[in-house]
Structures are given as C-alpha cells and as structure tokens.
Design an enzyme around this catalytic site. Sequence first.
Site, short mmCIF file in Angstrom:
data_model
loop_
_atom_site.label_atom_id
_atom_site.label_comp_id
_atom_site.label_asym_id
_atom_site.label_seq_id
_atom_site.Cartn_x
_atom_site.Cartn_y
_atom_site.Cartn_z
CB CYS A 43 -4.19 -13.94 -1.24
SG CYS A 43 -5.63 -14.00 -1.41
NE ARG A 82 -2.68 -1.15 3.56
CZ ARG A 82 -2.85 -2.46 3.98
NH1 ARG A 82 -3.40 -3.44 3.31
NH2 ARG A 82 -2.43 -2.91 4.90
CG PHE A 107 -11.11 -7.52 -6.39
CD1 PHE A 107 -12.24 -8.62 -6.59
CD2 PHE A 107 -10.12 -7.75 -7.39
CE1 PHE A 107 -12.41 -9.36 -7.71
CE2 PHE A 107 -10.23 -8.43 -8.54
CZ PHE A 107 -11.49 -9.03 -8.69
CG ASP A 123 -15.08 -4.85 -2.54
OD1 ASP A 123 -13.98 -5.30 -2.17
OD2 ASP A 123 -16.09 -5.76 -2.10
CB SER A 124 -19.02 -7.67 -5.39
OG SER A 124 -18.22 -8.45 -4.44
CG ASP A 171 -5.23 -7.40 -2.63
OD1 ASP A 171 -4.61 -8.85 -3.07
OD2 ASP A 171 -5.21 -7.02 -1.72
#
Length: 396
Positions: free
Chosen positions: A340, A211, A227, A249-250, A300
């Site tokens: 990830c 970040r 995301f 984002d959802s 991400d």
Amino acid sequence: MAQLILMPGKERSAFKRHPWLFAGSVGRLEGRARPGDTVEVLADNLRPLGRAAYSPKSQIRARFWTFDAEESVDDGFFKRRVAAAVARRQALPELRGQEGLRLIHAESDGLPGVIADQYGDTVVIQLTSAGADKWRKAIVAALVQATGCQRIYERSDSDVRGLEGLESATGWLLGEARDEPLSILENGVRLAVDVAGGHKTGFYLDQRDNRQLLGQLSAGKDVLNCFCYTGGFSLQALAGGANSVLSIDSSGPALVQARANLALNPQLPAERAQWQEADVFQALRDFRKEGKLFDVIVLDPPKFAPSASHADRAARAYKDINILGCRLLKPGGLLMTYSCSGGIGLELFQKIIAAAALDAGREARIVRRLAGSADHPVALNFSEGEYLKGLLVQVD
C-alpha cells in the site's frame, strides 16, 4: 482572487489535467492568498489553466479543483462534485447495498484531499489538504444532501496534514456516537468499525474484493494471515471453509478486536482460528525453523514507503517478508502479497516479488493482479492514486 503564475514550460501537467502543482513549478503569486484559498492558475504567458487550492507550506503548492477557468468554487461546486461521486458508486451493481463504502476518493473523484467512507448511516471524513480543510462545512452539507446520513465523524489525523501546516482535527460534526457498537456486514461477515480509534477511517474498505477472493481460495486449506489487524481476511477464510487460519499481528489491541469480530459471527468455526501477537518477520523465521508450511499465505503489511524517497529501504523489507512467505508455502501454494506504499509502483513491486521467489529457491507465477475495490477508483490523469497493488502468486 489571487493569481498563481507558473514558471515557463510548467503548464504541461495542467494540460494533462494532473491535479497537483509542485513548488518548483510556481513562478510567483500575485495578490494575497491564505492556506486553502482558491487561486487562479495561469501559465507564464498568462493563459488561464483553472482554479486550485493554495497551500504555501506544502511542496504540493496547489491542488486543482477545476480546470475550467470560469467555474466557481463555492458551496454549489461541492454539492455537484459530492453528488457525482455518490452517483458513480450507485451506478456499479457490485457496490449497491454495501454497508461499508468509500463515497469520495480524493483526487480520483475531483476532490483533492477529501476522503469520505460510509459505514451504514455513519459517514467518516478525512480532510488532508489545506483546501479541503477550508471547505469542511460545504463538504459536510453536500454529504448530508447526497446520502441522508445521520452522523458524520471527522478523522483528519493523518501525518500528511502536518505537511500542509494543519493540526489534527477529530470529532463528531453531525450527530453523536450510537449506544451500540458500529459494525458492517461485508460479504456475509460482520465486522466492527471503530471510527474514532481504528486505522484510516476505522476500517480498510479497499481490500473488500480481495478478502472475498481469499474466502473463495480457502476451502480445506491451512491459511496464514500476516499483519492481520482486526481479522478481515481471517474471517473470510473461515467463511470460505479453511481447515485452519493462523493470524499474526504485533498489535495486542488489534487482536482483541479481531477476536471480538469472530465472536460477532457465531456461524464461523472459531475452533479453527488461532491468533498470535508477534513481530511478523520474527514469527515467520521461527515457523521456518519449526518446519511449518501453509497452503495460502496473506502478506498485507503496513506502508513501508510513504514516498519515493523511502523506496530503497522499503524494497528490502518487501523482499525480506516475501522470501519468508515463499519458503513457508507448500508446493502449489498461493501467496497473496500486497503493497500500500505510494512510493512503490506496480512494476517495481513485481520485480521485488520475482527476486524474492528466486532467492527463496522457488518457481512462481502470477495468477492474478490485485487492486483496490471499485469504490477506490484511479483517475487516468492521476496514477498516484493507485496506491494499493497486489499479486496472487502460485509457488511451486
């Protein structure tokens, strides 16, 4: 103490100090052992190999606590291991003074199944194995002694506990919730932490350095953060002087928290931030049709491959999203892309990104390899601990 005796030839991983023993490696159990009990591990010739936590319902049948066959696994053992993990962080200048910090990183700190994250004076623990679950009280006591924390919250609600035959366990183990919301200051940006309802232990501490890097790359740039969750990358981009930051984002609740995080930072230019609730894949296809382009794109996504058995399906998803990302970048733009997923190794991930750039018709090169922050170490004998991998790619 019961004895776990291995099949012939299956002691090799123990000689290499790998902390896991799979069910297919086990010959027999002599004596009685309940889930989480400590057992002596022996080679088929009865050579002692160490002591491990037994988990009869898991494919990982035992996790080594110690490779010293004479070392006792007791309260003192956990005091020593926890203190050593905390001391390792204190020895790294970049981690000193961090309000959000991973104190224990499971196998890589010699404590399989134990995660502990500190947010100010509050520590959140996650116990994902039968052995860790059995030693809960000792682990909590060791954390209090090593950190002086005033509050400990348990977030043992991950799916992997089911594989161990364990039920979810959440709640305050020490102290209680503060009247004011919990937050941390990370590289000049204040971020709220929801220890009870947030992802993982309340926040993604592993991306701290990445970040900060985005902030350094964002001056005067149009940034797209996909995301975005609660906006950690987005706020660092704003702090770094981004011209605009569009975050997608959802999850509606995640975006509510992202806006709240922005409000915690009145020094940031809120007018440069846009938030969009949408399916990221569809949103990127729509941007393509609209002709939108960005200088920097962050991808991400959540875990697409929890295990190697999901790798093929996950590879297609990673390729799809990165094709879209490459096509939406201005010439010379930067793609920060991550996985990830433990089932996707670094070599495979790089091949996926290379194929995505090729299919997008773009030339691209790796500028930097990205990984978790220093408080998320990877033990050299446990490559599985390197779950977060990323690439900073410049796209022509």
